[in-house]
Design an enzyme around this catalytic site. Structure first.
Site, PDB file in Angstrom:
ATOM      1  N   ARG A  59       0.873  -1.183   0.000  1.00 59.22           N
ATOM      2  CA  ARG A  59       0.000   0.000   0.000  1.00 59.22           C
ATOM      3  C   ARG A  59       0.901   1.222   0.000  1.00 59.22           C
ATOM      4  NH1 ARG A  59       2.426   1.964   3.639  1.00 59.22           N
ATOM      5  NH2 ARG A  59       0.882   3.606   3.680  1.00 59.22           N
ATOM      6  N   GLY A  60       0.274   2.387  -0.167  1.00 61.07           N
ATOM      7  CA  GLY A  60       1.069   3.609  -0.321  1.00 61.07           C
ATOM      8  C   GLY A  60       1.182   3.892  -1.816  1.00 61.07           C
ATOM      9  N   ALA A  61       0.969   5.169  -2.198  1.00 59.11           N
ATOM     10  CA  ALA A  61       0.770   5.494  -3.607  1.00 59.11           C
ATOM     11  C   ALA A  61       1.904   5.034  -4.547  1.00 59.11           C
ATOM     12  CB  ALA A  61       0.482   6.987  -3.734  1.00 59.11           C
ATOM     13  N   ARG A 101      -7.192  -0.076  -6.762  1.00 56.10           N
ATOM     14  CA  ARG A 101      -7.389   0.953  -5.728  1.00 56.10           C
ATOM     15  C   ARG A 101      -7.560   2.289  -6.452  1.00 56.10           C
ATOM     16  NH1 ARG A 101      -4.184   1.163  -0.403  1.00 56.10           N
ATOM     17  NH2 ARG A 101      -6.153   2.124   0.215  1.00 56.10           N
ATOM     18  N   GLN A 203      -1.791   2.212   9.795  1.00 54.56           N
ATOM     19  CA  GLN A 203      -0.525   2.406   9.058  1.00 54.56           C
ATOM     20  C   GLN A 203       0.517   3.099   9.933  1.00 54.56           C
ATOM     21  OE1 GLN A 203      -3.537   2.956   7.763  1.00 54.56           O
ATOM     22  NE2 GLN A 203      -3.608   2.604   5.566  1.00 54.56           N
ATOM     23  N   ASP A 243      -2.011  11.142  -2.052  1.00 55.17           N
ATOM     24  CA  ASP A 243      -2.446  10.120  -3.017  1.00 55.17           C
ATOM     25  C   ASP A 243      -2.868  10.701  -4.356  1.00 55.17           C
ATOM     26  OD1 ASP A 243      -2.849   8.679  -0.249  1.00 55.17           O
ATOM     27  OD2 ASP A 243      -2.723   7.156  -1.825  1.00 55.17           O
ATOM     28  N   ASN A 253      -5.528  12.435   0.594  1.00 56.96           N
ATOM     29  CA  ASN A 253      -4.591  11.602   1.360  1.00 56.96           C
ATOM     30  C   ASN A 253      -5.404  10.826   2.402  1.00 56.96           C
ATOM     31  OD1 ASN A 253      -1.845  10.725   1.875  1.00 56.96           O
ATOM     32  ND2 ASN A 253      -1.963  11.819   3.807  1.00 56.96           N
ATOM     33  N   LYS A 254      -4.717  10.006   3.157  1.00 59.89           N
ATOM     34  CA  LYS A 254      -5.355   9.125   4.131  1.00 59.89           C
ATOM     35  C   LYS A 254      -6.391   9.848   4.988  1.00 59.89           C
ATOM     36  CE  LYS A 254      -5.048   5.673   4.398  1.00 59.89           C
ATOM     37  NZ  LYS A 254      -6.067   4.865   3.676  1.00 59.89           N
TER      38      LYS A 254
END
Ligand code: MRU
Length: 356
Positions: A59-61, A101, A203, A243, A253-254
């Protein structure tokens, strides 16, 4: 990234394209097992590559962008080996990868950049692998430059808040938001990182694991505690990842980023967004067009192995990202230095960066 082991430490990467017995494979650090065990997830199946993105093994862009490219290589390999290769089938796999995603621009921008550079009319796996590794290497290098360009923001005894994980685990290596912290630490600057746990996927545990491995001082806090630490004057700087960043500087973003940005502005604390160009979105005009991923609400009804924290029949919703308007953002940390929202699009055009 450095990982402490029982007998010393090792260096490892989040995402890799490897070759086993003449077959190309995707090798990932399995982030669902961290911080407790360092395990790798390896597959030569493109379906499994897509599942790894969906299930957040990676995960993570930028990390999912690079995984998307390798997954597409696995798709080409599989179709060639099964004598089923056709360009429409590859384009269908590409679409499935991008849809795994929806919020992070990187997944689309990496896969589209890759497909634009390869010649599908003459199959040449070695050539595809070279192009993929160049893109992956470029992403790693960009994260390193982000850190070098912004380490000066960090000074002795600072308290820095970060949200989610925008570290090496969210990229190929170095990270975006954590990259300046790595560089400042390597220059022996002493600072403390306040790590939001980032419910529901936690996270923050990944960020804490990276900081622990780098011997960077940190405190792991619940998301609700950030405002209190700002009030106490313990937080002097906020750095987060992103993101998808629009031309006007709106940042997806998150979930939880927005409220930290609003709080930071209320307390006069600088709030920076670390941004690789793969995350920049030149095509959408309005933040309401950003596809926000809503994940399964099982994620908020359980914590770890504890089921039924929330009774199953309670209505719940689980947006994974939010949007921070540009007025809350002090600056964007890029490989080209720190820039303002109104400079984003011009810089992007000058770089001639083809996202999609
Ligand atoms: O749902 P995740 O864990 O993929 O979300 C990750 C983030 O929101 C990160 O801040 C973002 O991808 C930047 S990663 C350098």
């Amino acid at each position: 990234m450095k990982v402490k082991m029982k007998n010393g430490s090792i260096n490892t990467k989040t995402v890799e394209l490897i070759k086993i017995n003449n077959i190309y494979s995707l090798k990932l650090i399995d982030q669902t097992k961290l911080p407790h065990t360092l395990k790798y997830f390896t597959t030569s199946s493109y379906i499994q590559g897509i599942t790894a993105i969906k299930e957040m093994i990676v995960r993570g862009a930028p990390a999912i962008g690079c995984t998307g490219v390798i997954t597409l290589i696995l798709g080409i390999q599989e179709l060639v080996l099964n004598q089923e290769f056709s360009i429409p089938r590859i384009l269908e796999i590409k679409k499935n990868i991008i849809e795994a995603r929806p919020t992070a621009k990187d997944l689309e921008s990496f896969v589209e950049r890759f497909i634009a550079q390869i010649n599908l009319n003459v199959i040449n796996m070695e050539e595809y692998v070279k192009i993929a590794n160049d893109l992956i290497g470029e992403s790693e290098n960009e994260c390193m430059l982000i850190g070098q360009q912004s380490k000066h923001l960090i000074s002795e005894n600072m308290g820095i808040l970060t949200h989610c994980n925008a570290g090496a685990l969210a990229t190929v290596d170095f990270g975006t938001a954590l990259s300046p912290m790595r560089f400042a630490n390597s220059e022996n600057i002493k600072f403390k990182v306040f790590v939001n746990e980032t419910r529901p996927r936690m996270q923050g545990l990944l960020t804490a694991w990276e900081l622990y491995n780098e011997d960077i001082d940190f405190e792991y806090i619940v998301d609700n505690a950030a405002g209190f630490y700002m009030y106490l004057g313990k937080i002097n700087l906020v750095i987060v990842g992103c993101d998808r960043v629009l031309k006007d500087g709106s940042v997806a973003n998150k979930i939880g980023t927005l409220e930290k940005a609003v709080l930071a502005k209320a307390f006069g604390i600088p709030f920076y967004v670390a941004m690789p160009w793969s995350t920049f979105e030149p095509n959408l005009e309005n933040a309401s067009q950003i596809p926000i991923e809503y994940r399964n609400t099982k994620e908020i009804k359980t914590i770890g192995n504890c089921n039924n924290i929330v009774p199953d029949f309670y209505p719940t919703s689980n947006p994974a990202f939010d949007i921070t308007p540009p007025e809350y953002i002090t600056g964007f940390i890029t490989k080209d230095g720190i820039i303002q929202d109104h400079e984003l699009y011009d810089k992007f055009l000058k770089l001639n960066y083809k996202t999609s």
